[in-house]
Design an enzyme around this catalytic site. Structure first.
Site, mmCIF file in Angstrom:
data_model
loop_
_atom_site.group_PDB
_atom_site.id
_atom_site.type_symbol
_atom_site.label_atom_id
_atom_site.label_comp_id
_atom_site.label_asym_id
_atom_site.label_seq_id
_atom_site.Cartn_x
_atom_site.Cartn_y
_atom_site.Cartn_z
ATOM 1 N N CYS A 30 40.295 36.560 37.157
ATOM 2 C CA CYS A 30 40.714 35.945 38.419
ATOM 3 C C CYS A 30 39.685 34.868 38.749
ATOM 4 C CB CYS A 30 40.749 36.999 39.517
ATOM 5 S SG CYS A 30 41.052 36.309 41.162
ATOM 6 N N GLU A 71 36.461 35.065 49.661
ATOM 7 C CA GLU A 71 36.787 33.968 50.588
ATOM 8 C C GLU A 71 36.092 34.141 51.929
ATOM 9 O OE1 GLU A 71 40.820 32.646 50.506
ATOM 10 O OE2 GLU A 71 40.572 32.149 48.399
HETATM 11 N N1 DGL Z 1 43.711 32.108 41.860
HETATM 12 C C1 DGL Z 1 44.133 33.484 41.839
HETATM 13 C C2 DGL Z 1 43.943 34.053 40.441
HETATM 14 O O1 DGL Z 1 43.118 33.601 39.683
HETATM 15 C C3 DGL Z 1 43.398 34.315 42.866
HETATM 16 C C4 DGL Z 1 43.804 34.010 44.285
HETATM 17 C C5 DGL Z 1 45.251 34.312 44.548
HETATM 18 O O2 DGL Z 1 45.676 35.483 44.501
HETATM 19 O O3 DGL Z 1 45.960 33.349 44.810
HETATM 20 O O4 DGL Z 1 44.631 34.963 40.084
#
Ligand code: DGL
Length: 270
Positions: A186, A154
């Site tokens: 992720c 990010e």
């Molecule tokens: N979208 C989350 C994931 O894929 C990553 C970002 C978060 O921890 O919110 O686990």
């Protein structure tokens, strides 16, 4: 039967789910899509199970209000922890990213050793390991939480030396296990592919759940005769729970394209 002209709904804790949206846009260009990014309450990764379930339910309620025909929980953490419960609670089809990623990894491995990296929530839930075991119990799974990866991505630290050093610290132990396949469990990790490659070398298959998830969405719409028949490009709407300008500005990294308008909503109302 779902209305084929309705949009596909995608939710994520924030920006990362755009890596899943990108695959869906590519495979299903004429589908309308409503994307919700919970940037105001991101990250989900380190949060408790109860909170992740509550947030995922609100995200789902918002998308249902948009009259979507199917929902994709693009967030690995939400998919790991809340998907089963959402699927029980709602009659609308809700798909996650864990099973598609597990299927791809099982197809890719030659030596039966698969690594999984993800947020603390995803890794502690053991969701990938369970999904892999359900497909082939002989496969050995080695998991590692990489909590610093999300903030690094990010902040745009994609190819910095600091990122490489952190990646080396997290991922090197997996090297010693002999995994020949690694699930990037992720939404943010596909952006770190070059750095992860540098650590693991190019013999290890890197699995991005987003690609397989888009295929599962396509298959599901095809099977239920819910593919949008129109030929023109679908309409794409983006909603967030905080600062739309920042989302619009950073979206390009994840989507490879600019997003035009982003609307802010109050997700706590759902
Ligand atoms: N979208 C989350 C994931 O894929 C990553 C970002 C978060 O921890 O919110 O686990």
């Amino acid at each position: 039967m779902p209305d084929r002209n309705s949009p596909i709904g995608i939710f994520d804790s924030g920006l990362g789910g755009l890596t899943v949206a990108r695959e869906i846009f590519q495979l299903l260009p004429s589908e309308d899509v409503v994307y919700f990014g919970d940037v105001g309450r991101s990250p989900y990764g380190p949060r408790s199970k109860e909170i992740i379930m509550q947030f995922s339910r609100q995200d789902t309620n918002f998308l249902i209000e948009q009259e979507v025909k199917i929902i994709v929980a693009a967030c690995n953490t939400a998919s790991s922890i809340a998907l089963e419960f959402l699927q029980k609670e709602y009659s609308l089809q809700i798909l996650g990213v864990i099973e598609p990623g597990a299927v791809s990894a099982v197809q890719a491995t030659r030596n039966g050793k698969i690594g999984v990296i993800g947020t603390v929530g995803t890794i502690h839930s053991n969701a990938y390991a369970k999904a892999i075991e359900a497909i082939d119990p002989k496969i050995k799974v080695f998991s590692m939480a990489c909590p610093l990866f999300v903030p690094l991505v990010e902040e745009g630290y994609l190819d910095k030396e600091a990122t490489f050093l952190i990646a080396e610290d997290y991922v090197s132990p997996l090297k010693t296990t002999g995994v020949d396949t690694l699930i990037l469990g992720c939404t943010h990790y596909p952006l770190l592919k070059p750095v992860i490659r540098r650590v693991l070398g190019d013999k290890v298959n890197l699995i991005d759940s987003a690609t397989e998830t888009s295929r599962v969405v396509y298959q599901h719409l095809l099977k239920t005769e819910a593919l949008n028949p129109k030929r023109s490009q679908g309409e794409r709407k983006f909603y967030v729970s905080d600062v739309p300008e920042q989302f619009a500005q950073m979206a390009r990294h994840f989507l490879g394209d600019a997003v035009r308008s982003v609307m802010r909503i109050d997700i706590t109302k759902y």
